[in-house]
Design an enzyme around this catalytic site. Sequence first.
Site, PDB file in Angstrom:
ATOM      1  N   ASN A   5     -18.322  31.564  81.219  1.00 47.20           N
ATOM      2  CA  ASN A   5     -18.305  32.758  80.370  1.00 47.20           C
ATOM      3  C   ASN A   5     -16.908  32.972  79.777  1.00 47.20           C
ATOM      4  O   ASN A   5     -15.902  32.589  80.383  1.00 47.20           O
ATOM      5  CB  ASN A   5     -18.726  33.970  81.216  1.00 47.20           C
ATOM      6  CG  ASN A   5     -18.907  35.216  80.378  1.00 47.20           C
ATOM      7  OD1 ASN A   5     -17.966  35.964  80.144  1.00 47.20           O
ATOM      8  ND2 ASN A   5     -20.112  35.441  79.909  1.00 47.20           N
TER       9      ASN A   5
HETATM   10  C1  LIG Z   1     -22.690  38.366  81.465  1.00 41.62           C
HETATM   11  C2  LIG Z   1     -21.870  37.369  82.144  1.00 41.62           C
HETATM   12  C3  LIG Z   1     -20.543  37.645  82.491  1.00 41.62           C
HETATM   13  C4  LIG Z   1     -19.817  38.884  82.059  1.00 41.62           C
HETATM   14  O1  LIG Z   1     -20.293  40.012  82.665  1.00 41.62           O
HETATM   15  P1  LIG Z   1     -19.496  41.399  82.659  1.00 41.62           P
HETATM   16  O2  LIG Z   1     -20.095  42.094  83.830  1.00 41.62           O
HETATM   17  O3  LIG Z   1     -19.816  42.054  81.367  1.00 41.62           O
HETATM   18  O4  LIG Z   1     -18.066  41.136  82.812  1.00 41.62           O
HETATM   19  C5  LIG Z   1     -19.863  36.698  83.232  1.00 41.62           C
HETATM   20  N1  LIG Z   1     -20.435  35.547  83.585  1.00 41.62           N
HETATM   21  C6  LIG Z   1     -21.701  35.237  83.241  1.00 41.62           C
HETATM   22  C7  LIG Z   1     -22.278  33.933  83.672  1.00 41.62           C
HETATM   23  C8  LIG Z   1     -22.455  36.135  82.501  1.00 41.62           C
HETATM   24  O5  LIG Z   1     -23.704  35.821  82.149  1.00 41.62           O
END
Ligand SMILES: *Cc1c(COP(=O)(O)O)cnc(C)c1O
Length: 509
Positions: free
Chosen positions: A192
């Site tokens: 991400n």
């Molecule tokens: C959605 C997502 C994130 C980010 O999530 P937040 O809670 O908004 O920081 C991180 N890693 C993965 C794999 C995600 O799908």
Amino acid sequence: MNAKEFREFGYAAVDFIADYMENVHERQVLPSVEPGYLHNLLPSGMPEKSESWKNVMKDLNDKILPGITHWQSPNFHAYYPSQSSYPSIVGDMIANGLGTVSFSWICSPAVTELEVIVVDWLAKFLDLPAFFLNSSDGCGGGMLQGTASESMLVAILTARDQAVARLKIDYPNMNESDIRGKLVMYTSDQGNSCVEKTARLAAVSIRLLPVNRNLSLCGKNFRIAIEDDIKVGKFPFACVATLGTTGTCAFDNLLQIGPLCRENKIWLHIDAAYAGSALCCPEFRPLMQGIEYADSFNFNLHKWMMVNFDCSAMWFRDTSKVVDAFTVDRIYLRHHVEIDSKAPEYRNWEIPLGHRFRALKVWFTLRIMGAEEIRENIRNHVRLAGYFAELIATDTRFEIIGNVLGLVCFRLKRNCEYTKRLVNILTERKNIYVIQALYHDKIIIRFVVNGLKPTEKDIEFAWNEIRMQTNEIFKEISPMKIEISKSKCLIDFGESVQVASADHLFAIK
Ligand SMILES: *Cc1c(COP(=O)(O)O)cnc(C)c1O
């Protein structure tokens, strides 16, 4: 506003939320406003005199709602779900009512203690390794952070602190800033965006490692990177592995990555933001193989466990490490109670001082839904994703790239331009919301099942929209244009594109 008026306002607000949730599927999922639309509708300064809440609610309906993207709609198929639920909404409302700021146990013993309990419930629900439990004999423990991003930053800052302390002993002639400058962390090129942001905030370098055909990070590429970095004098110190990447829900190979982390004293953080929730169903637990190598792990209840944003559960193998890295003592933070694993000082495990009472909405959700209903919700999403994939498979113009849990990735065959075009048209029409992603060099469409209680009908609605707009695209394409787009094509499947193919494909539908 007095308590009497608050009752009226509050009841009206609950009615508003119930009406909204009940009818959200009838709204266009994407708003029809231009950037800056609200500037023209609202005054540039706040009012001097009090206004009636009824007027404000009217503006909410007239001016704010038109600018809302409906994340709770079953026609929202973009990103990942951020599924809310009634118990969770009420839990948050009451937490707001209590208005606690719990930076230490004494600031509201129940806030800390309920969190300790519900996080253990969650660890057992997902069948996480027992060493993560707050109630375990060891040093493990868990908590609720706001987001996956914050969980990751806390993990990496802790890992950095650990690494610097260790390397100062191993390299007594190096000063601390030189050591910090040589730290390097890893993730796959499918990690991400928040992994890269974490590295920037932690001021360490990061390498985005290449993945295999399934877009998963395997041991071989990880080992090569570690060896290369050690050769040039860098210090590998942390790795973020993903269970369920954002693009295609790929799973990194923990059984290969884990031992390499152990061997090289690399902190392993596992980001299971979306897919983590699925581990509450025994049939999906094989996805978690290798999790016992984790130094820290997080998943987002605000994605797929019916708790509204924000809420990310996080566990540490050894909580003393984050406490060492984060503790700053002041006399006003001290209190007379002995702290133990049943009442940790969560301010020392996170970035803010004040701690939100997220445990209340989690407790409400887990009790009022129960494990069975939460599992059923996940299974329903997975089943409906399978149904969508079946529908796609009936149409030869499409190719399925993958179907993992509640996500289906697909594309129009032959070239990326058509796929991009389809996403643009669907976005312009606003009946469903999907986004594009990359599978190697190919543009693909991600379709995520979403909504409070989605059904086959919602999936058929989306499929019809996709199918009809694909018909339109193929109608427009003249044989000449096919030749042009073929020559520009980034990816060719090696199929022979015949001049008449578009018409032919259209004809068979
Ligand atoms: C959605 C997502 C994130 C980010 O999530 P937040 O809670 O908004 O920081 C991180 N890693 C993965 C794999 C995600 O799908």
